[in-house]
Design an enzyme around this catalytic site. Structure first.
Site, PDB file in Angstrom:
ATOM      1  N   PHE A 135       0.857  -1.192   0.000  1.00 37.87           N
ATOM      2  CA  PHE A 135       0.000   0.000   0.000  1.00 37.87           C
ATOM      3  C   PHE A 135       0.889   1.237   0.000  1.00 37.87           C
ATOM      4  O   PHE A 135       1.696   1.427   0.903  1.00 37.87           O
ATOM      5  CB  PHE A 135      -0.948   0.038   1.210  1.00 37.87           C
ATOM      6  CG  PHE A 135      -1.955   1.135   1.094  1.00 37.87           C
ATOM      7  CD1 PHE A 135      -3.106   0.967   0.338  1.00 37.87           C
ATOM      8  CD2 PHE A 135      -1.733   2.369   1.691  1.00 37.87           C
ATOM      9  CE1 PHE A 135      -4.026   2.002   0.194  1.00 37.87           C
ATOM     10  CE2 PHE A 135      -2.646   3.411   1.549  1.00 37.87           C
ATOM     11  CZ  PHE A 135      -3.799   3.224   0.800  1.00 37.87           C
ATOM     12  N   ASP A 220       9.409   2.506   1.743  1.00 42.69           N
ATOM     13  CA  ASP A 220       8.247   3.255   2.220  1.00 42.69           C
ATOM     14  C   ASP A 220       8.095   2.945   3.713  1.00 42.69           C
ATOM     15  O   ASP A 220       7.656   1.854   4.087  1.00 42.69           O
ATOM     16  CB  ASP A 220       7.018   2.816   1.411  1.00 42.69           C
ATOM     17  CG  ASP A 220       5.720   3.423   1.916  1.00 42.69           C
ATOM     18  OD1 ASP A 220       5.689   3.903   3.071  1.00 42.69           O
ATOM     19  OD2 ASP A 220       4.724   3.407   1.175  1.00 42.69           O
ATOM     20  N   LYS A 249       2.521   9.802   8.312  1.00 42.56           N
ATOM     21  CA  LYS A 249       1.830   9.332   9.526  1.00 42.56           C
ATOM     22  C   LYS A 249       2.368   9.919  10.841  1.00 42.56           C
ATOM     23  O   LYS A 249       2.029  11.023  11.203  1.00 42.56           O
ATOM     24  CB  LYS A 249       1.853   7.803   9.559  1.00 42.56           C
ATOM     25  CG  LYS A 249       0.919   7.203   8.498  1.00 42.56           C
ATOM     26  CD  LYS A 249       0.604   5.762   8.767  1.00 42.56           C
ATOM     27  CE  LYS A 249      -0.270   5.111   7.707  1.00 42.56           C
ATOM     28  NZ  LYS A 249      -1.678   5.362   7.861  1.00 42.56           N
TER      29      LYS A 249
HETATM   30  C1  LIG Z   1       3.020   2.176   3.872  1.00 44.63           C
HETATM   31  C2  LIG Z   1       2.105   3.291   3.480  1.00 44.63           C
HETATM   32  N1  LIG Z   1       2.444   4.086   2.452  1.00 44.63           N
HETATM   33  C3  LIG Z   1       1.668   5.110   2.078  1.00 44.63           C
HETATM   34  C4  LIG Z   1       0.480   5.387   2.713  1.00 44.63           C
HETATM   35  C5  LIG Z   1      -0.366   6.543   2.273  1.00 44.63           C
HETATM   36  O1  LIG Z   1      -0.303   7.569   3.186  1.00 44.63           O
HETATM   37  P1  LIG Z   1      -1.366   8.773   3.141  1.00 44.63           P
HETATM   38  O2  LIG Z   1      -2.687   8.185   3.492  1.00 44.63           O
HETATM   39  O3  LIG Z   1      -0.853   9.755   4.134  1.00 44.63           O
HETATM   40  O4  LIG Z   1      -1.342   9.312   1.746  1.00 44.63           O
HETATM   41  C6  LIG Z   1       0.089   4.581   3.788  1.00 44.63           C
HETATM   42  C7  LIG Z   1      -1.191   4.812   4.479  1.00 44.63           C
HETATM   43  O5  LIG Z   1      -1.738   3.958   5.110  1.00 44.63           O
HETATM   44  C8  LIG Z   1       0.923   3.505   4.185  1.00 44.63           C
HETATM   45  O6  LIG Z   1       0.589   2.700   5.204  1.00 44.63           O
END
Ligand SMILES: Cc1ncc(COP(=O)(O)O)c(C=O)c1O
Length: 404
Positions: A135, A220, A249
Site C-alpha cells: 500500500f 516506504d 503518519k
Molecule cells: C506504507 C504506506 N504508504 C503510504 C500510505 C499513504 O499515506 P497517506 O494516506 O498519508 O497518503 C500509507 C497509508 O496507510 C501507508 O501505510
C-alpha cells in the site's frame, strides 16, 4: 443532540466504511465520543498518534508556532523546516530531505526522484518494481504502485511504469528487472496488506540486487517509521540502508506532513523539479521537530519495543487458549492477530461497544497500532476487553457447531 452520522451521510462523499462512533476528544491512549463514552484507542489514527492524543509536547509546539508563523511560501527560508530536516538527517542514514503533506505525496516524490535518477544515470530507465499486497497511497500513480487490484480496477487505465511482483521473493524482483528499471519500492513490513513481515534476509537480498544493477532502493516507512516497529526506522533492523525513504503518519504525531529522504547520490532534484505549497510549512515542521525530539529523548522507542513484546505475549497466550486464532505477528507496536475465518469486523464492532477501538486490517485479521507511549495497564485493559469478546465468539461458534 446533533446526529453527526446522519449529516455525514448527507454531506460527505461515500468513501469510508466508518465505525458507528463520533470521536470528539482524546488524551493519551484514550478517546471520548460525542455521548461522553470513553474508549481505549488501539488504532491511533492509523499508526499516526505516536505520542497519543493531545500530548503537551505536541499541543505546546502547535500553539507556539501558530502564534508566530503558520505558513510561508517555499520561496523563502523557514527555520522549523530546516531544524526538522537537520534532526532527521542526524538520526538516519540519509543526506537530504524534501517535505510534503502526506504519505502518498511522499511516495510520488520518491518515484519522481527515481525517474530523474533514471534519466541522468540509467539511460532514461523509469520503471519501478513494487510488491503485491503493498500500500503506497491513493493518488493515481500510487494506486498503480500499490499491488492490490481492488484499489486499481475502478481507475484503469493507470499510469504506466509500475510492475507489481510477489512480496518477499527476491526471484520475483530479479525476473521483473530490465533495462527500463530505475528502482524497487517496498515497505519494510506491509502494513495495510495485513502486517506481513518478510524473511530476515529479504531486504538484504534486494539491496544487493539493486547494487548489482545500479538501481535505487526506495523504502516506504510511512507506517513503520518513527519508532513504530521498536526501532526509529525499520531499515535499521534489517541491516541495510535504502537510497530513498518516505515518511508521513507519525512524523508530526497527528499533524499532516510527509517527507522524502535521500542519500546524496540519489538526491538529484534541481530547482523547479518538484515542489509543494504547504510542504514543509512552519506549523507541521515545528510539531514534527517537537515529536521527533520527544521520541529521541524520552525512551519512546524503547517503550514501544517493551510494550510490543508484552502485547504479543498477551496475544500469544490468547492464541494458546482459542483454536480460532491462527497467528500473532508483528514488530514493536504494529501487530496483527489472524483468525481462521472472516470474523475480524464483528470482533471490532463488539470491542467498540465495550470501549476498545481496533482495526480489521483484513476480514480475517485485527491490527493493533496504539500510541507508542502506552503502558502495561492499558495493554491489560485492552486485552481484558478483547478476551471477553473472543470468549463470546468462541461460545457462539460452539453453539453453531452443536446446532449443525
Ligand atoms: C506504507 C504506506 N504508504 C503510504 C500510505 C499513504 O499515506 P497517506 O494516506 O498519508 O497518503 C500509507 C497509508 O496507510 C501507508 O501505510
Amino acid at each position: 443532540m446533533t446526529d453527526w452520522q446522519e449529516l455525514e451521510e448527507k454531506y460527505l462523499m461515500n468513501t469510508f466504511k466508518r465505525l458507528p462512533v463520533t470521536l470528539v476528544r482524546g488524551q493519551g491512549a484514550r478517546v471520548w465520543d460525542d455521548k461522553g463514552k470513553e474508549y481505549l484507542d488501539f488504532v491511533g489514527g492509523l499508526a499516526v498518534n505516536v505520542l497519543g492524543h493531545c500530548h503537551p509536547e505536541i499541543t505546546n509546539a502547535l500553539a507556539e508556532q501558530a502564534r508566530s508563523l503558520i505558513q510561508t511560501s517555499n520561496l523563502v527560508y523557514s527555520v522549523p523546516q530546516i531544524r526538522l530536516a537537520e534532526l532527521l538527517i542526524q538520526n538516519s542514514c540519509f543526506d537530504k530531505v524534501f517535505f510534503c503533506n502526506s504519505g502518498a505525496e511522499a511516495n510520488e516524490g520518491a518515484v519522481k526522484l527515481a525517474r530523474k535518477y533514471g534519466k541522468l544515470h540509467l539511460n532514461g530507465a523509469y520503471e519501478v518494481i513494487t510488491a503485491m499486497n503493498s500500500f503506497h497511497g491513493r493518488t493515481l500513480a500510487m494506486v498503480a504502485a500499490t499491488g492490490q487490484p481492488k484499489f486499481q480496477q475502478p481507475y484503469t487505465p493507470l499510469p504506466s511504469g509500475f510492475i507489481n511482483v510477489e512480496y518477499d521473493s527476491i526471484d520475483a524482483i530479479k525476473a521483473a528487472t530490465g533495462k527500463k528499471t530505475c528502482a524497487v519500492m517496498l515497505e519494510a513490513i506491509q502494513g495495510e496488506g495485513g502486517v506481513n513481515i518478510p524473511k530476515e534476509d529479504y531486504l538484504k537480498e534486494v539491496r544487493s540486487w539493486c547494487d548489482e544493477k545500479g538501481i535505487l532502493l526506495i523504502l516506504d516507512e510511512i507506517q513503520t517509521g518513527m519508532g513504530r516497529t521498536g526501532i526509529l526506522f525499520a531499515y535499521q533492523q534489517s541491516g541495510i540502508e535504502p537510497d530513498i525513504m518516505t515518511l508521513a503518519k507519525g512524523l508530526a504525531g497527528g499533524v499532516p506532513i510527509g517527507a522524502l529522504l535521500a542519500k546524496e547520490r540519489a538526491s538529484v532534484f534541481e530547482p523547479g523539479d518538484h515542489g509543494s505549497t504547504f510542504g514543509g510549512n512552519p506549523l507541521s515542521c515545528a510539531v514534527g521537530y517537537a515529536t521527533l525530539k520527544y521520541i529521541l529523548e524520552h525512551g519512546v522507542v524503547e517503550n514501544c519495543r517493551r510494550m510490543g513484546n508484552y502485547l504479543m505475549s498477551c496475544l500469544d497466550s490468547l492464541k494458546s487458549k482459542l483454536d480460532f486464532i491462527v497467528e500473532v505477528r508483528g514488530r514493536g507496536l504494529l501487530v496483527a492477530l489472524e483468525f481462521c475465518s472472516d470474523i475480524a469486523e464483528g470482533v471490532v464492532k463488539a470491542c467498540l461497544e465495550k470501549g476498545l477501538l481496533l482495526n480489521a486490517v483484513k476480514p480475517s485479521a485485527l491490527r493493533f497500532m496504539p500510541p507508542l507511549i502506552i503502558g502495561e495497564r492499558e495493554v491489560d485493559e485492552a486485552m481484558g476487553i478483547l478476551e471477553k469478546v473472543l470468549a463470546e465468539v468462541s461460545e457462539e461458534a460452539v453453539a453453531t457447531r452443536k446446532k449443525e
